[in-house]
Design a protein around this motif. Structure first.
Motif, PDB file in Angstrom:
ATOM      1  N   VAL A 253     -14.144  -4.597  -4.902  1.00  0.00           N
ATOM      2  CA  VAL A 253     -12.794  -5.038  -4.559  1.00  0.00           C
ATOM      3  C   VAL A 253     -12.862  -6.214  -3.585  1.00  0.00           C
ATOM      4  O   VAL A 253     -12.155  -7.216  -3.739  1.00  0.00           O
ATOM      5  N   VAL A 254     -13.704  -6.107  -2.578  1.00  0.00           N
ATOM      6  CA  VAL A 254     -13.859  -7.196  -1.613  1.00  0.00           C
ATOM      7  C   VAL A 254     -14.329  -8.466  -2.325  1.00  0.00           C
ATOM      8  O   VAL A 254     -13.830  -9.565  -2.065  1.00  0.00           O
TER       9      VAL A 254
ATOM     10  N   GLU B 102      -2.678  -6.129  -7.539  1.00  0.00           N
ATOM     11  CA  GLU B 102      -2.088  -6.063  -6.194  1.00  0.00           C
ATOM     12  C   GLU B 102      -3.002  -6.739  -5.173  1.00  0.00           C
ATOM     13  O   GLU B 102      -3.459  -6.116  -4.213  1.00  0.00           O
ATOM     14  N   PRO B 103      -3.280  -8.033  -5.352  1.00  0.00           N
ATOM     15  CA  PRO B 103      -4.272  -8.684  -4.483  1.00  0.00           C
ATOM     16  C   PRO B 103      -3.876  -8.704  -3.016  1.00  0.00           C
ATOM     17  O   PRO B 103      -4.718  -8.440  -2.147  1.00  0.00           O
ATOM     18  N   LEU B 104      -2.628  -9.008  -2.691  1.00  0.00           N
ATOM     19  CA  LEU B 104      -2.205  -9.051  -1.293  1.00  0.00           C
ATOM     20  C   LEU B 104      -2.305  -7.683  -0.649  1.00  0.00           C
ATOM     21  O   LEU B 104      -2.830  -7.528   0.462  1.00  0.00           O
ATOM     22  N   LEU B 105      -1.841  -6.684  -1.354  1.00  0.00           N
ATOM     23  CA  LEU B 105      -1.869  -5.323  -0.830  1.00  0.00           C
ATOM     24  C   LEU B 105      -3.302  -4.843  -0.615  1.00  0.00           C
ATOM     25  O   LEU B 105      -3.641  -4.299   0.447  1.00  0.00           O
ATOM     26  N   MET B 106      -4.167  -5.040  -1.596  1.00  0.00           N
ATOM     27  CA  MET B 106      -5.540  -4.547  -1.488  1.00  0.00           C
ATOM     28  C   MET B 106      -6.337  -5.358  -0.470  1.00  0.00           C
ATOM     29  O   MET B 106      -7.184  -4.799   0.242  1.00  0.00           O
ATOM     30  N   ARG B 107      -6.086  -6.660  -0.360  1.00  0.00           N
ATOM     31  CA  ARG B 107      -6.775  -7.455   0.659  1.00  0.00           C
ATOM     32  C   ARG B 107      -6.377  -6.982   2.060  1.00  0.00           C
ATOM     33  O   ARG B 107      -7.220  -6.858   2.955  1.00  0.00           O
TER      34      ARG B 107
ATOM     35  N   ILE C  23      -9.292  -1.567   7.043  1.00  0.00           N
ATOM     36  CA  ILE C  23     -10.418  -0.638   7.163  1.00  0.00           C
ATOM     37  C   ILE C  23     -11.490  -1.206   8.081  1.00  0.00           C
ATOM     38  O   ILE C  23     -12.188  -0.461   8.787  1.00  0.00           O
ATOM     39  N   LEU C  24     -11.619  -2.526   8.106  1.00  0.00           N
ATOM     40  CA  LEU C  24     -12.661  -3.169   8.904  1.00  0.00           C
ATOM     41  C   LEU C  24     -12.228  -3.450  10.338  1.00  0.00           C
ATOM     42  O   LEU C  24     -13.003  -4.010  11.108  1.00  0.00           O
ATOM     43  N   THR C  25     -11.010  -3.062  10.705  1.00  0.00           N
ATOM     44  CA  THR C  25     -10.555  -3.255  12.075  1.00  0.00           C
ATOM     45  C   THR C  25     -11.043  -2.129  12.963  1.00  0.00           C
ATOM     46  O   THR C  25     -11.694  -1.182  12.508  1.00  0.00           O
ATOM     47  N   ALA C  26     -10.680  -2.221  14.235  1.00  0.00           N
ATOM     48  CA  ALA C  26     -11.134  -1.229  15.209  1.00  0.00           C
ATOM     49  C   ALA C  26     -10.665   0.176  14.858  1.00  0.00           C
ATOM     50  O   ALA C  26     -11.330   1.170  15.168  1.00  0.00           O
ATOM     51  N   GLU C  27      -9.473   0.285  14.209  1.00  0.00           N
ATOM     52  CA  GLU C  27      -8.970   1.613  13.866  1.00  0.00           C
ATOM     53  C   GLU C  27      -9.824   2.294  12.816  1.00  0.00           C
ATOM     54  O   GLU C  27      -9.898   3.515  12.751  1.00  0.00           O
ATOM     55  N   GLY C  28     -10.464   1.488  11.980  1.00  0.00           N
ATOM     56  CA  GLY C  28     -11.390   2.033  10.993  1.00  0.00           C
ATOM     57  C   GLY C  28     -10.706   2.774   9.864  1.00  0.00           C
ATOM     58  O   GLY C  28      -9.544   2.547   9.545  1.00  0.00           O
ATOM     59  N   PHE C  29     -11.444   3.687   9.276  1.00  0.00           N
ATOM     60  CA  PHE C  29     -11.047   4.405   8.072  1.00  0.00           C
ATOM     61  C   PHE C  29     -10.186   5.597   8.449  1.00  0.00           C
ATOM     62  O   PHE C  29     -10.584   6.441   9.254  1.00  0.00           O
ATOM     63  N   VAL C  30      -8.986   5.676   7.875  1.00  0.00           N
ATOM     64  CA  VAL C  30      -8.051   6.745   8.213  1.00  0.00           C
ATOM     65  C   VAL C  30      -8.281   7.947   7.298  1.00  0.00           C
ATOM     66  O   VAL C  30      -8.258   7.822   6.078  1.00  0.00           O
TER      67      VAL C  30
ATOM     68  N   LYS D 134       1.634   1.406  12.144  1.00  0.00           N
ATOM     69  CA  LYS D 134       1.806   0.740  10.847  1.00  0.00           C
ATOM     70  C   LYS D 134       0.506   0.699  10.054  1.00  0.00           C
ATOM     71  O   LYS D 134       0.501   0.865   8.834  1.00  0.00           O
ATOM     72  N   ARG D 135      -0.601   0.456  10.749  1.00  0.00           N
ATOM     73  CA  ARG D 135      -1.879   0.363  10.045  1.00  0.00           C
ATOM     74  C   ARG D 135      -2.222   1.688   9.380  1.00  0.00           C
ATOM     75  O   ARG D 135      -2.674   1.735   8.225  1.00  0.00           O
ATOM     76  N   GLN D 136      -2.015   2.789  10.091  1.00  0.00           N
ATOM     77  CA  GLN D 136      -2.310   4.103   9.525  1.00  0.00           C
ATOM     78  C   GLN D 136      -1.376   4.417   8.363  1.00  0.00           C
ATOM     79  O   GLN D 136      -1.799   4.986   7.348  1.00  0.00           O
TER      80      GLN D 136
END
Length: 212
Positions: A163-164, A106-111, A117-124, A59-61
């Motif tokens: 954005v952050v 789109e604040p919820l979506l972009m947050r 991106i900052l999780t262990a999976e990182g940047f896809v 889902k994250r990807q």
């Protein structure tokens, strides 16, 4: 009935993937990341649930690809809208406004996207991200960069940071202030792009010509 050609099959796969990406954006924006399941996304897209796993490892990807697609489409629309401009400064201003506009609209979506991106999976790395990168890199080139391989990642980092800052829970920065800082950094006139109502924030120094 004759079998479908390879080109027809490829187009059907492309459309299925696009529907999944669009459905992911819609559902996460409506209900949040945790409340949205891969099954929900498949159902909204009218696709078999196994098709999601065929295209995306999780889902994250899927969400990262979906948001990168949204960012690419939004940025492309901003750059190519009428009256179309080939001026590098105008196009960079439109790019800044488009990305800040997504954080606003789109604040919820972009947050959720930035948190992922900052999780262990990182940047896809995905086709959608690559198309977005090509468009941003082209914007830097048209702006006049002598070293786009250095200046494009810097622009990407500055936009991500803005954005952050806009979406930071409890201590958000005003988008107009961040726009002013980015415009000053790149020597862009406030009137370029789509300036917000009210003019530049008080105390913002005038922009100065800048070279990346």
């Amino acid at each position: 009935m004759s079998p479908r050609s390879a080109s027809v099959n490829e187009e059907l796969r492309r459309r299925s993937r696009e529907r999944l990406l669009q459905s992911a954006v819609e559902l996460v924006a409506e209900h949040g990341y945790e409340a949205t399941t891969l099954g929900d996304i498949a159902d909204r897209a009218g696709a078999a649930r196994g098709l999601v796993s065929y295209y995306f490892p999780g889902k994250r990807q899927l969400l990262q690809s979906a948001v990168h697609r949204l960012m690419h489409l939004t940025l492309y629309a901003a750059l190519e809208r009428e009256p179309r401009s080939d001026c590098g400064r105008e196009r960079l201003a439109r790019a800044v406004d488009a990305v800040l506009g997504l954080a606003r609209d789109e604040p919820l979506l972009m947050r959720t996207h930035m948190a992922g991106i900052l999780t262990a999976e990182g940047f896809v790395q995905c086709p959608e991200q690559q198309r977005l990168a090509e468009l941003l890199r082209d914007t830097v080139v048209r702006y006049g960069s002598a070293d786009p391989d250095t200046d494009y990642p810097l622009l990407r980092a500055l936009l991500m940071g803005a954005v952050v800052a806009v979406l930071l829970p409890g201590a958000p920065m005003p988008a107009a202030r961040l726009r002013a800082e980015l415009f000053q950094r790149y020597g862009l006139d406030w009137e370029l792009g789509v300036p917000p109502d009210g003019g530049p924030p008080g105390g913002t120094p005038p922009s100065q010509p800048s070279h990346p």
